[in-house]
Motif scaffolding. Structure first.
Motif, PDB file in Angstrom:
ATOM      1  N   ALA A  73       0.838  -1.200   0.000  1.00  0.00           N
ATOM      2  CA  ALA A  73       0.000   0.000   0.000  1.00  0.00           C
ATOM      3  C   ALA A  73       0.874   1.251   0.000  1.00  0.00           C
ATOM      4  O   ALA A  73       1.980   1.256   0.531  1.00  0.00           O
ATOM      5  N   ARG A  74       0.336   2.303  -0.584  1.00  0.00           N
ATOM      6  CA  ARG A  74       0.966   3.631  -0.548  1.00  0.00           C
ATOM      7  C   ARG A  74      -0.092   4.626  -0.121  1.00  0.00           C
ATOM      8  O   ARG A  74      -1.165   4.691  -0.711  1.00  0.00           O
ATOM      9  N   GLN A  75       0.233   5.395   0.913  1.00  0.00           N
ATOM     10  CA  GLN A  75      -0.649   6.472   1.331  1.00  0.00           C
ATOM     11  C   GLN A  75      -0.094   7.792   0.830  1.00  0.00           C
ATOM     12  O   GLN A  75       1.031   8.159   1.160  1.00  0.00           O
ATOM     13  N   TYR A  76      -0.897   8.482   0.032  1.00  0.00           N
ATOM     14  CA  TYR A  76      -0.590   9.847  -0.387  1.00  0.00           C
ATOM     15  C   TYR A  76      -1.331  10.780   0.563  1.00  0.00           C
ATOM     16  O   TYR A  76      -2.547  10.638   0.753  1.00  0.00           O
ATOM     17  N   THR A  77      -0.600  11.712   1.161  1.00  0.00           N
ATOM     18  CA  THR A  77      -1.192  12.638   2.125  1.00  0.00           C
ATOM     19  C   THR A  77      -1.078  14.055   1.586  1.00  0.00           C
ATOM     20  O   THR A  77      -0.011  14.471   1.135  1.00  0.00           O
ATOM     21  N   PHE A  78      -2.193  14.780   1.655  1.00  0.00           N
ATOM     22  CA  PHE A  78      -2.292  16.147   1.152  1.00  0.00           C
ATOM     23  C   PHE A  78      -2.596  17.095   2.308  1.00  0.00           C
ATOM     24  O   PHE A  78      -3.281  16.711   3.257  1.00  0.00           O
ATOM     25  N   GLY A  79      -2.121  18.320   2.223  1.00  0.00           N
ATOM     26  CA  GLY A  79      -2.468  19.344   3.206  1.00  0.00           C
ATOM     27  C   GLY A  79      -3.777  20.001   2.810  1.00  0.00           C
ATOM     28  O   GLY A  79      -3.984  20.352   1.648  1.00  0.00           O
ATOM     29  N   VAL A  80      -4.688  20.163   3.796  1.00  0.00           N
ATOM     30  CA  VAL A  80      -6.005  20.747   3.547  1.00  0.00           C
ATOM     31  C   VAL A  80      -6.315  21.727   4.677  1.00  0.00           C
ATOM     32  O   VAL A  80      -6.317  21.348   5.851  1.00  0.00           O
ATOM     33  N   ALA A  81      -6.584  22.974   4.334  1.00  0.00           N
ATOM     34  CA  ALA A  81      -6.944  23.977   5.347  1.00  0.00           C
ATOM     35  C   ALA A  81      -8.305  23.653   5.959  1.00  0.00           C
ATOM     36  O   ALA A  81      -9.226  23.232   5.254  1.00  0.00           O
ATOM     37  N   HIS A  82      -8.437  23.865   7.255  1.00  0.00           N
ATOM     38  CA  HIS A  82      -9.670  23.553   7.977  1.00  0.00           C
ATOM     39  C   HIS A  82     -10.822  24.453   7.554  1.00  0.00           C
ATOM     40  O   HIS A  82     -11.917  24.000   7.311  1.00  0.00           O
ATOM     41  N   GLN A  83     -10.642  25.728   7.497  1.00  0.00           N
ATOM     42  CA  GLN A  83     -11.640  26.712   7.055  1.00  0.00           C
ATOM     43  C   GLN A  83     -12.944  26.659   7.846  1.00  0.00           C
ATOM     44  O   GLN A  83     -14.019  26.936   7.319  1.00  0.00           O
ATOM     45  N   GLY A  84     -12.885  26.249   9.119  1.00  0.00           N
ATOM     46  CA  GLY A  84     -14.039  26.332  10.009  1.00  0.00           C
ATOM     47  C   GLY A  84     -15.102  25.266   9.889  1.00  0.00           C
ATOM     48  O   GLY A  84     -16.133  25.350  10.552  1.00  0.00           O
ATOM     49  N   GLN A  85     -14.893  24.246   9.058  1.00  0.00           N
ATOM     50  CA  GLN A  85     -15.894  23.190   8.916  1.00  0.00           C
ATOM     51  C   GLN A  85     -16.070  22.436  10.246  1.00  0.00           C
ATOM     52  O   GLN A  85     -15.126  22.249  10.998  1.00  0.00           O
ATOM     53  N   THR A  86     -17.287  21.990  10.503  1.00  0.00           N
ATOM     54  CA  THR A  86     -17.584  21.182  11.683  1.00  0.00           C
ATOM     55  C   THR A  86     -16.996  19.791  11.504  1.00  0.00           C
ATOM     56  O   THR A  86     -17.056  19.225  10.409  1.00  0.00           O
ATOM     57  N   ILE A  87     -16.446  19.224  12.584  1.00  0.00           N
ATOM     58  CA  ILE A  87     -15.906  17.872  12.555  1.00  0.00           C
ATOM     59  C   ILE A  87     -16.972  16.923  13.104  1.00  0.00           C
ATOM     60  O   ILE A  87     -17.417  17.071  14.239  1.00  0.00           O
ATOM     61  N   VAL A  88     -17.397  15.952  12.294  1.00  0.00           N
ATOM     62  CA  VAL A  88     -18.362  14.929  12.699  1.00  0.00           C
ATOM     63  C   VAL A  88     -17.689  13.582  12.453  1.00  0.00           C
ATOM     64  O   VAL A  88     -17.465  13.201  11.305  1.00  0.00           O
ATOM     65  N   LEU A  89     -17.348  12.878  13.531  1.00  0.00           N
ATOM     66  CA  LEU A  89     -16.585  11.641  13.411  1.00  0.00           C
ATOM     67  C   LEU A  89     -17.409  10.460  12.919  1.00  0.00           C
ATOM     68  O   LEU A  89     -18.580  10.323  13.266  1.00  0.00           O
ATOM     69  N   SER A  90     -16.760   9.594  12.171  1.00  0.00           N
ATOM     70  CA  SER A  90     -17.356   8.323  11.760  1.00  0.00           C
ATOM     71  C   SER A  90     -17.316   7.364  12.951  1.00  0.00           C
ATOM     72  O   SER A  90     -16.564   7.591  13.904  1.00  0.00           O
ATOM     73  N   PRO A  91     -18.075   6.277  12.895  1.00  0.00           N
ATOM     74  CA  PRO A  91     -18.055   5.287  13.982  1.00  0.00           C
ATOM     75  C   PRO A  91     -16.685   4.623  14.198  1.00  0.00           C
ATOM     76  O   PRO A  91     -16.434   4.081  15.263  1.00  0.00           O
ATOM     77  N   GLU A  92     -15.806   4.678  13.191  1.00  0.00           N
ATOM     78  CA  GLU A  92     -14.499   4.045  13.380  1.00  0.00           C
ATOM     79  C   GLU A  92     -13.537   4.882  14.217  1.00  0.00           C
ATOM     80  O   GLU A  92     -12.444   4.432  14.544  1.00  0.00           O
ATOM     81  N   HIS A  93     -13.966   6.088  14.591  1.00  0.00           N
ATOM     82  CA  HIS A  93     -13.147   6.955  15.446  1.00  0.00           C
ATOM     83  C   HIS A  93     -13.930   7.357  16.687  1.00  0.00           C
ATOM     84  O   HIS A  93     -15.139   7.558  16.625  1.00  0.00           O
ATOM     85  N   THR A  94     -13.223   7.488  17.805  1.00  0.00           N
ATOM     86  CA  THR A  94     -13.889   7.804  19.070  1.00  0.00           C
ATOM     87  C   THR A  94     -13.624   9.223  19.556  1.00  0.00           C
ATOM     88  O   THR A  94     -14.338   9.704  20.427  1.00  0.00           O
ATOM     89  N   ALA A  95     -12.599   9.875  19.016  1.00  0.00           N
ATOM     90  CA  ALA A  95     -12.267  11.225  19.469  1.00  0.00           C
ATOM     91  C   ALA A  95     -11.372  11.900  18.436  1.00  0.00           C
ATOM     92  O   ALA A  95     -10.806  11.244  17.562  1.00  0.00           O
TER      93      ALA A  95
END
Length: 153
Positions: free
Chosen positions: A103-125
């Motif tokens: 596997a290869r993970q490509y990671t990109f930088g993305v500005a937050h810009q104030g969006q709300t964070i709503v976690l998926s069930p696979e994450h707890t915090a």
């Protein structure tokens, strides 16, 4: 639509093919005010349970890296709509996936810009991590390196 100023996405796909990569993953360094968004994987997850990680996930067959990034950010943190990538930044690391694929993970930088964070069930915090807190976090060595690469870019 995601913009990828200065990046040749087709070349990233071609590089992975050339290197014998059989699984592509995309990730994002979501950042705001010098901090990076880190997610805590559920302790019940079969793959790397409980670790801290960047929002990331697998690229579907036939899917473009940037389309996959938009989809994964929607699934992992509830974002919808267009993303603006940091110009020219794409880091990667290779690993063996839980299913034994290269596997290869490509990671990109993305500005937050104030969006709300709503976690998926696979994450707890989630938390916003300063670089100074990176050594005390549970991120993998590869993820820490990618974050350091982003900071120095």
């Amino acid at each position: 639509m995601t913009t990828a100023s200065g990046l040749d996405i087709q070349q990233l796909h071609a590089d992975a093919d050339r290197d014998g990569i059989t699984k592509l993953v995309v990730g994002a360094i979501v950042h705001a005010d010098g901090q990076v968004l880190i997610l805590r994987r559920s302790a019940e997850d079969r793959f790397m349970a409980g670790i801290q990680e960047l929002p990331s996930g697998g690229v579907e067959p036939g899917e473009n890296l940037l389309t996959a990034l938009e989809r994964e950010l929607g699934e992992e943190i509830g974002w919808t709509g267009p993303l603006t990538l940091d110009p020219g930044f794409a880091a990667h690391f290779d690993y063996i996936s839980g299913s034994g694929r290269r596997a290869r993970q490509y990671t990109f930088g993305v500005a937050h810009q104030g969006q709300t964070i709503v976690l998926s069930p696979e994450h707890t915090a989630y938390q916003w991590l300063h670089l100074a807190g990176l050594t005390d976090s549970d991120v993998t060595t590869e993820t820490a390196r990618v974050i350091r690469d982003w900071i120095s870019s």
